[in-house]
Write an enzyme that holds these catalytic residues in place. Structure first.
Site, mmCIF file in Angstrom:
data_model
loop_
_atom_site.group_PDB
_atom_site.id
_atom_site.type_symbol
_atom_site.label_atom_id
_atom_site.label_comp_id
_atom_site.label_asym_id
_atom_site.label_seq_id
_atom_site.Cartn_x
_atom_site.Cartn_y
_atom_site.Cartn_z
ATOM 1 C CB THR A 15 -0.937 -0.005 1.228
ATOM 2 O OG1 THR A 15 -1.846 -1.109 1.121
ATOM 3 C CG2 THR A 15 -1.730 1.282 1.313
ATOM 4 C CB THR A 94 -0.335 -3.783 6.331
ATOM 5 O OG1 THR A 94 -1.586 -3.668 5.652
ATOM 6 C CG2 THR A 94 0.378 -2.444 6.325
#
Length: 328
Positions: A15, A94
């Site tokens: 991300t 993540t």
């Protein structure tokens, strides 16, 4: 421990560097120029000297697989041994950040430099993003001496690479280091066949939670797919349906044909102690070994490193029971 002078930033995707596409957010190249542009206008930009390498292909970490762990390991070892980098910062998505931190902890045993992983919940440049805070915070960790080994930096916290788990899906403080309930005997010195120079190969591993209704047929079907190691997430202190003889027979037969069977607790702060209940003792008698207080990420990464090094199940179980880098 020494101050870092030649840092490699290994950008794997995730991300933190994603940009909007017609299909949604996706990993994008060119993150080095975005970093340098951002730091150029910062009054207190991190001062550590760094260069950036992009892993190919860049990944949404939901697509992370064992061969990507091995590619990261190869890139890190090459950076240290061939290009004289004295530390590595891995930028990572993540979803599987804690899995990769744990796997690299075992794949890089004995590598004499600090390895730090970080990422973000929102892309760099998005309004209110945590990306630059995490990235700058991670870089500033290298202003001071760090111990060799793998750690994870997120939301202002420095976490042990084999104790971290993602506990929240949206909050910026998504990660926490789970406490260790007891410590096992620590291995020192480390044998060469467990160190970072040992070649590894992919391993067919599976994770199954124990639940009311788990049947021998479920495990039979899974184990019949060629599974080399099974991580069973048990209740509490390591219990399961011990009155199901068919299930116990399935586990025992798998162990007899060379499948590694490991038990951890489903409880975030759980610890497997088979002798507490008869239900746990029967699982151990069926061939399971205790993962102690290890997290799922650490247990999976450790099984991968041991079996991937070519150890047979008996030797893998012996090393699994010992503490290699603070995981137990």
């Amino acid at each position: 421990m020494r101050a870092v002078k030649n840092l490699l930033v290994l950008y794997t995707g995730g991300t933190i560097g994603m940009l909007e596409t017609p299909e949604g957010l996706a990993p994008s190249g060119g993150f080095e120029s975005r970093m340098r542009d951002h730091f150029a206008v910062m009054a207190d930009a991190p001062e550590v000297t760094w260069t950036l390498q992009e892993l190919d292909p860049l990944l949404d970490s939901a697509n992370m697989q064992q061969h990507n762990w091995l590619a990261m390991r190869d890139a890190i070892v090459d950076a240290v041994r061939v290009r004289d980098h004295d530390a590595v910062l891995v930028l990572h998505g993540t979803d599987t950040l804690a899995y990769s931190a744990a796997a690299l902890s075992f794949l890089l045993l004995g590598l004499p430099v600090p390895i730090l992983l970080t990422g973000s919940m929102l892309p760099a440049g998005a309004p209110g993003s945590d990306a630059w805070d995490n990235l700058c915070g991670a870089l500033r960790q290298f202003d001071h001496p760090l111990e060799a080994g793998v750690q994870l930096y997120f939301a202002g916290k420095l976490l042990h690479g084999c104790r971290a788990s993602k506990l929240r899906s949206e909050a910026f403080d998504a990660f926490a280091a789970l406490p260790r309930h007891r410590q096992s005997e620590h291995v020192a010195p480390l044998p060469a066949h467990l160190g970072y120079q040992q070649p590894r190969q992919r391993v067919n591993l599976a994770v199954v939670p124990v639940f009311p209704g788990l049947q021998a047929g479920h495990l039979d079907a899974l184990l019949g797919s060629g599974v080399q190691g099974l991580l069973l997430e048990c209740y509490g202190s390591g219990t399961g349906p011990s009155d199901d003889q068919a299930l116990l027979d399935t586990l025992r037969a798998a162990r007899e044909r060379g499948v590694m069977l490991v038990a951890i607790s489903q409880c975030p702060e759980g610890d497997v102690v088979f002798d507490t209940y008869a239900a746990g003792s029967r699982l151990r008698a069926a061939g399971l070994v205790s993962g102690g207080g290890m997290t799922r990420e650490a247990a999976l990464g450790k099984m991968f490193a041991l079996l991937g090094a070519g150890l047979d199940v008996d030797e893998a179980e012996q090393w699994f029971a010992l503490d290699l880098c603070g995981e137990r």
